[in-house]
Design an enzyme around this catalytic site. Sequence first.
Site, PDB file in Angstrom:
ATOM      1  N   ARG A  34      -9.898  -8.273  27.816  1.00 20.94           N
ATOM      2  CA  ARG A  34      -9.287  -6.810  28.290  1.00 20.94           C
ATOM      3  C   ARG A  34      -8.510  -6.325  29.028  1.00 20.94           C
ATOM      4  O   ARG A  34      -7.674  -5.424  29.056  1.00 20.94           O
ATOM      5  CB  ARG A  34     -10.387  -6.154  28.954  1.00 20.94           C
ATOM      6  CG  ARG A  34     -11.098  -5.258  29.565  1.00 20.94           C
ATOM      7  CD  ARG A  34     -11.958  -4.695  29.926  1.00 20.94           C
ATOM      8  NE  ARG A  34     -12.244  -3.661  30.588  1.00 20.94           N
ATOM      9  CZ  ARG A  34     -12.386  -3.902  31.968  1.00 20.94           C
ATOM     10  NH1 ARG A  34     -12.389  -4.144  32.905  1.00 20.94           N
ATOM     11  NH2 ARG A  34     -11.967  -2.047  32.599  1.00 20.94           N
ATOM     12  N   HIS A  38      -5.608  -3.856  27.784  1.00 19.81           N
ATOM     13  CA  HIS A  38      -5.509  -2.596  28.923  1.00 19.81           C
ATOM     14  C   HIS A  38      -3.873  -2.909  30.048  1.00 19.81           C
ATOM     15  O   HIS A  38      -2.436  -1.245  30.419  1.00 19.81           O
ATOM     16  CB  HIS A  38      -6.305  -2.196  30.060  1.00 19.81           C
ATOM     17  CG  HIS A  38      -7.526  -1.802  30.671  1.00 19.81           C
ATOM     18  ND1 HIS A  38      -7.978  -1.161  31.271  1.00 19.81           N
ATOM     19  CD2 HIS A  38      -8.241  -2.198  28.846  1.00 19.81           C
ATOM     20  CE1 HIS A  38      -9.090  -0.748  30.455  1.00 19.81           C
ATOM     21  NE2 HIS A  38      -9.236  -1.457  29.492  1.00 19.81           N
ATOM     22  N   TRP A 178     -22.463  -5.092  23.320  1.00 19.77           N
ATOM     23  CA  TRP A 178     -22.417  -4.425  22.215  1.00 19.77           C
ATOM     24  C   TRP A 178     -22.924  -4.999  21.204  1.00 19.77           C
ATOM     25  O   TRP A 178     -24.042  -4.552  19.885  1.00 19.77           O
ATOM     26  CB  TRP A 178     -20.608  -3.974  21.652  1.00 19.77           C
ATOM     27  CG  TRP A 178     -19.969  -3.153  23.041  1.00 19.77           C
ATOM     28  CD1 TRP A 178     -20.765  -1.469  22.006  1.00 19.77           C
ATOM     29  CD2 TRP A 178     -19.335  -2.936  23.552  1.00 19.77           C
ATOM     30  NE1 TRP A 178     -19.578  -1.347  23.159  1.00 19.77           N
ATOM     31  CE2 TRP A 178     -19.053  -1.595  23.723  1.00 19.77           C
ATOM     32  CE3 TRP A 178     -19.087  -4.005  24.398  1.00 19.77           C
ATOM     33  CZ2 TRP A 178     -17.870  -1.522  25.392  1.00 19.77           C
ATOM     34  CZ3 TRP A 178     -18.077  -4.154  25.399  1.00 19.77           C
ATOM     35  CH2 TRP A 178     -17.627  -2.880  25.619  1.00 19.77           C
TER      36      TRP A 178
END
Length: 305
Positions: A34, A38, A178
């Site tokens: 991540r 990002h 998820w």
Amino acid sequence: MSPHHDYDAVRKDIAALLHMPDYDDGSAGPVFVRLAWHSSGTYDAETDTGGSNGAGMRYEAEGGDPANAGLQYGRAFLEPIKKKYPWITYSDLWTLAGVVAIKEMGGPDIPWQGGRTDLVDDSKVPPRGRLPDGAQGADHLRFIFYRMGFNDQEIVALTGGHNLGRCHGDRSGFEGPWVTNPTRFSNSFFKLLLQLDWQPRKMRSGNTQFVYVDPDAEEGEEPLMMLPTDMALASDPAFAPWVHRYAEDKELFFDHFSKVFAKLIELGIQRDAQGNVTNTDGSLGGYVSAPKKSDTPTGPPRARL
């Protein structure tokens, strides 16, 4: 980029750092992915601003964006490596950490080249609001990703990164993983998105996410979740065919994900024929490595995703 820079040694030390029993699901891998995502996903093709070059998240103007909440942990986890290899730039370290984490968690090899420089001040930090908002739908995804230069197929492939990690209610207003194994890269995200019965649930944050509660789950077992942007992939006429293809063909997904993640972390990077980065910053130019920062994580309390 000097030839003595030993990126292979850095790779090995990143891999050795991934196992963290006391953090999330026992691995720093998802937060490294991540962080790489990002730090790169701020790119704007029209103005040629943002992207992984510069490591602008070191400054409050970018690091304090609510969309980056939680990434202070990933940045702090990598500080011992920055201390050991002070020559490496943060922009190289963060992108390399994502690439190494994906491979170590069972994902594909992703091409990576070093040479990014670190910004010398915050004058070139991109404005906030360039990262995805998980509470939105298909139009929002296209607005965000088309700005970077991605097409519909690449949008779906990149979202497959949701095979890793989880959402945190105190950061994004969404909660849960998820997939059942959030530290193992696979195509399970796409399979579960299509196969399970996802029901909307209003969160304390005011956000709505979609959850699947297994009727055979043990008491207290955490339900799986999907974001509104995830659900949009399965219903949009142009996105949905790629969701089905990736759910059916893991090798195809791995191949496409490798290509699109490599593209993501190179957005805005300019290289000469030898692969050396020609982007510079201010009057210093060249391969500018920012000084080491604190080992203590500090950052925004909330995020959109």
